[in-house]
Motif scaffolding. Structure first.
Motif, PDB file in Angstrom:
ATOM      1  N   PHE A 151       0.830  -1.202   0.000  1.00 44.55           N
ATOM      2  CA  PHE A 151       0.000   0.000   0.000  1.00 44.55           C
ATOM      3  C   PHE A 151       0.866   1.254   0.000  1.00 44.55           C
ATOM      4  N   VAL A 152       1.919   1.273   0.811  1.00 43.71           N
ATOM      5  CA  VAL A 152       2.825   2.432   0.870  1.00 43.71           C
ATOM      6  C   VAL A 152       3.530   2.625  -0.467  1.00 43.71           C
ATOM      7  N   ILE A 153       3.930   1.529  -1.109  1.00 39.31           N
ATOM      8  CA  ILE A 153       4.603   1.622  -2.411  1.00 39.31           C
ATOM      9  C   ILE A 153       3.660   2.201  -3.462  1.00 39.31           C
ATOM     10  N   VAL A 154       2.425   1.702  -3.490  1.00 35.52           N
ATOM     11  CA  VAL A 154       1.438   2.221  -4.441  1.00 35.52           C
ATOM     12  C   VAL A 154       1.143   3.691  -4.155  1.00 35.52           C
ATOM     13  N   LEU A 155       1.044   4.045  -2.874  1.00 32.68           N
ATOM     14  CA  LEU A 155       0.798   5.432  -2.491  1.00 32.68           C
ATOM     15  C   LEU A 155       1.902   6.352  -3.027  1.00 32.68           C
ATOM     16  N   ALA A 156       3.156   5.942  -2.856  1.00 32.20           N
ATOM     17  CA  ALA A 156       4.271   6.754  -3.348  1.00 32.20           C
ATOM     18  C   ALA A 156       4.231   6.888  -4.861  1.00 32.20           C
ATOM     19  N   ALA A 157       3.894   5.795  -5.548  1.00 34.77           N
ATOM     20  CA  ALA A 157       3.824   5.845  -7.013  1.00 34.77           C
ATOM     21  C   ALA A 157       2.721   6.798  -7.473  1.00 34.77           C
ATOM     22  N   LEU A 158       1.570   6.769  -6.798  1.00 33.52           N
ATOM     23  CA  LEU A 158       0.470   7.661  -7.162  1.00 33.52           C
ATOM     24  C   LEU A 158       0.840   9.124  -6.924  1.00 33.52           C
ATOM     25  N   VAL A 159       1.477   9.408  -5.792  1.00 34.39           N
ATOM     26  CA  VAL A 159       1.874  10.786  -5.493  1.00 34.39           C
ATOM     27  C   VAL A 159       2.924  11.263  -6.491  1.00 34.39           C
ATOM     28  N   LEU A 160       3.894  10.389  -6.817  1.00 41.09           N
ATOM     29  CA  LEU A 160       4.919  10.759  -7.791  1.00 41.09           C
ATOM     30  C   LEU A 160       4.291  11.040  -9.150  1.00 41.09           C
ATOM     31  N   GLY A 161       3.342  10.202  -9.568  1.00 43.48           N
ATOM     32  CA  GLY A 161       2.661  10.430 -10.833  1.00 43.48           C
ATOM     33  C   GLY A 161       1.856  11.724 -10.814  1.00 43.48           C
ATOM     34  N   GLY A 162       1.187  11.987  -9.687  1.00 38.17           N
ATOM     35  CA  GLY A 162       0.438  13.231  -9.567  1.00 38.17           C
ATOM     36  C   GLY A 162       1.331  14.452  -9.607  1.00 38.17           C
ATOM     37  N   MET A 163       2.486  14.362  -8.964  1.00 37.05           N
ATOM     38  CA  MET A 163       3.426  15.478  -8.984  1.00 37.05           C
ATOM     39  C   MET A 163       3.976  15.700 -10.384  1.00 37.05           C
ATOM     40  N   TRP A 164       4.269  14.621 -11.091  1.00 37.37           N
ATOM     41  CA  TRP A 164       4.774  14.761 -12.464  1.00 37.37           C
ATOM     42  C   TRP A 164       3.733  15.463 -13.336  1.00 37.37           C
ATOM     43  N   TRP A 165       2.474  15.058 -13.205  1.00 37.10           N
ATOM     44  CA  TRP A 165       1.416  15.707 -13.993  1.00 37.10           C
ATOM     45  C   TRP A 165       1.278  17.174 -13.603  1.00 37.10           C
ATOM     46  N   LEU A 166       1.298  17.452 -12.314  1.00 38.76           N
ATOM     47  CA  LEU A 166       1.124  18.827 -11.845  1.00 38.76           C
ATOM     48  C   LEU A 166       2.228  19.736 -12.367  1.00 38.76           C
ATOM     49  N   LEU A 167       3.464  19.242 -12.378  1.00 37.70           N
ATOM     50  CA  LEU A 167       4.598  20.079 -12.776  1.00 37.70           C
ATOM     51  C   LEU A 167       4.775  20.169 -14.286  1.00 37.70           C
ATOM     52  N   ASN A 168       4.259  19.187 -15.021  1.00 37.31           N
ATOM     53  CA  ASN A 168       4.501  19.159 -16.460  1.00 37.31           C
ATOM     54  C   ASN A 168       3.260  19.380 -17.315  1.00 37.31           C
ATOM     55  N   ARG A 169       2.062  19.327 -16.722  1.00 33.52           N
ATOM     56  CA  ARG A 169       0.855  19.414 -17.530  1.00 33.52           C
ATOM     57  C   ARG A 169      -0.152  20.453 -17.019  1.00 33.52           C
ATOM     58  N   PRO A 171      -0.972  24.652 -15.506  1.00 37.17           N
ATOM     59  CA  PRO A 171      -0.455  26.033 -15.445  1.00 37.17           C
ATOM     60  C   PRO A 171       0.397  26.283 -14.204  1.00 37.17           C
ATOM     61  N   PHE A 172      -0.004  25.681 -13.075  1.00 36.37           N
ATOM     62  CA  PHE A 172       0.799  25.828 -11.861  1.00 36.37           C
ATOM     63  C   PHE A 172       2.213  25.301 -12.078  1.00 36.37           C
ATOM     64  N   GLY A 173       2.327  24.128 -12.683  1.00 35.21           N
ATOM     65  CA  GLY A 173       3.641  23.561 -12.945  1.00 35.21           C
ATOM     66  C   GLY A 173       4.452  24.403 -13.911  1.00 35.21           C
ATOM     67  N   MET A 174       3.779  24.992 -14.896  1.00 38.27           N
ATOM     68  CA  MET A 174       4.486  25.860 -15.833  1.00 38.27           C
ATOM     69  C   MET A 174       5.076  27.061 -15.104  1.00 38.27           C
ATOM     70  N   HIS A 175       4.328  27.632 -14.157  1.00 41.71           N
ATOM     71  CA  HIS A 175       4.837  28.759 -13.373  1.00 41.71           C
ATOM     72  C   HIS A 175       6.005  28.327 -12.496  1.00 41.71           C
ATOM     73  N   VAL A 176       5.902  27.138 -11.891  1.00 45.00           N
ATOM     74  CA  VAL A 176       6.991  26.639 -11.055  1.00 45.00           C
ATOM     75  C   VAL A 176       8.257  26.466 -11.884  1.00 45.00           C
ATOM     76  N   GLY A 190       4.493  38.462 -15.086  1.00 41.16           N
ATOM     77  CA  GLY A 190       3.230  38.434 -14.351  1.00 41.16           C
ATOM     78  C   GLY A 190       3.068  37.326 -13.341  1.00 41.16           C
ATOM     79  N   VAL A 191       4.084  36.484 -13.127  1.00 45.47           N
ATOM     80  CA  VAL A 191       3.978  35.413 -12.141  1.00 45.47           C
ATOM     81  C   VAL A 191       4.181  35.994 -10.745  1.00 45.47           C
TER      82      VAL A 191
END
Length: 301
Positions: A151-169, A171-176, A190-191
């Motif tokens: 469960f912990v391994i799957v949790l980490a994989a889901l969070v990592l995937g979510g972070m990758w999407w947030l940073l690369n896909r 507008p928030f990730g584009m600003h970061v 304007g950021v």
């Protein structure tokens, strides 16, 4: 080497790497974006664990539905408060930031002792996480994979995937990414860099809080548990490449596997020494880490 023992150590290393990854993600973001060395980051993991304990007391066996939002929101709000009241006033002063956050970590540890006591508080995992996958037959006969570690391994994989999407896909990730590459130009376009700093810091703290949920399922939570993870989390950030989420994931796997195998063959203290030596040797070869990010701030520091 016994293949069952070897495979079991690799699996343990993967679960350790999952917690390291969740802890280090926030450090990778804040250190890469703001150049802030936050020694109190481990305490966000500790607080996430204690909030999980509180959720278990409130909701009983089905506490996970409450633990995750409570740990994420609680630690994120604390992170935002810390950035607004302390860290924002210390940008560009890394030594002052290090000392200030170290002091805050001691305050948070003492606060946890006063509220929960100095001994660890246990959190009983839900019944559906009590079993294990057992391999029967073949060279790996008898090898077990506990559900809670899966469960912990799957949790980490889901969070990592979510972070990758947030940073690369998003507008928030584009600003970061824009602020990470060139803060002055991003601000002129304007950021709102101050608000972005707070959001990123709060996000990193919230992810550490989620790591605290996973930690609470594996072992009792005590006031110093964050300090035990902070050094290895910093090593993950440095080896992976400052500011790189992908690098943090790869480095967490490498360090988790190395630590688990070394502990299985030697002892815990010797394994930590071996890992530190290997990190020093690796940084002599690749001083910028596995996946260095392009950042004007990093190049000028």
């Amino acid at each position: 080497m016994d293949p069952v023992f070897f495979s079991g150590q690799l699996f343990t290393g993967l679960s350790v790497a999952s917690l390291l990854l969740l802890t280090a993600l926030g450090l990778a973001l804040s250190f890469g974006l703001m150049r802030v060395i936050n020694m109190a980051h481990g305490e966000f993991l500790m607080i996430g664990g204690y909030l999980t304990f509180i959720a278990a007391k409130i909701a009983g066996p089905t506490f996970l539905w409450l633990a995750f939002p409570l740990a994420f929101i609680g630690t994120a709000l604390l992170g935002a408060l810390l950035e607004f009241t302390v860290i924002r006033r210390l940008y560009g002063r890394p030594l002052d930031t290090l000392l200030a956050t170290w002091g805050i970590s001691l305050i948070l540890q003492q606060g946890a002792r006063q509220i929960f006591g100095s001994t660890g508080v246990p959190v009983t995992a839900p019944a559906w996480l009590n079993g294990a996958v057992v391999i029967h037959g073949g060279v790996l006969d008898g090898l077990t994979f506990p559900y809670v570690r899966l469960f912990v391994i799957v949790l980490a994989a889901l969070v990592l995937g979510g972070m990758w999407w947030l940073l690369n896909r998003s507008p928030f990730g584009m600003h970061v990414r824009a602020v990470n590459q060139n803060r002055e130009v991003a601000s002129s376009l304007g950021v709102n860099t101050r608000r972005l700093d707070m959001l990123v810091f709060a996000l990193g703290a919230g992810i550490a809080g989620i790591a605290g949920v996973g930690l609470a399922l594996l072992s009792p939570v005590n006031p110093t548990v964050g300090a035990a993870y902070i050094v290895n989390a910093f090593l993950v950030v440095v080896v992976g490449g400052v500011g790189s989420v992908l690098g943090a994931g790869a480095a967490a796997l490498l360090l988790g596997f190395t630590t688990a195998l070394a502990e299985g063959l030697t002892s815990s203290s010797l394994a930590q020494s071996i890992m530190l030596i290997l990190v020093v040797v690796f940084l002599q070869w690749k001083p910028k880490g596995l996946f260095p990010t392009q950042s004007r701030a990093l190049e000028e520091s």
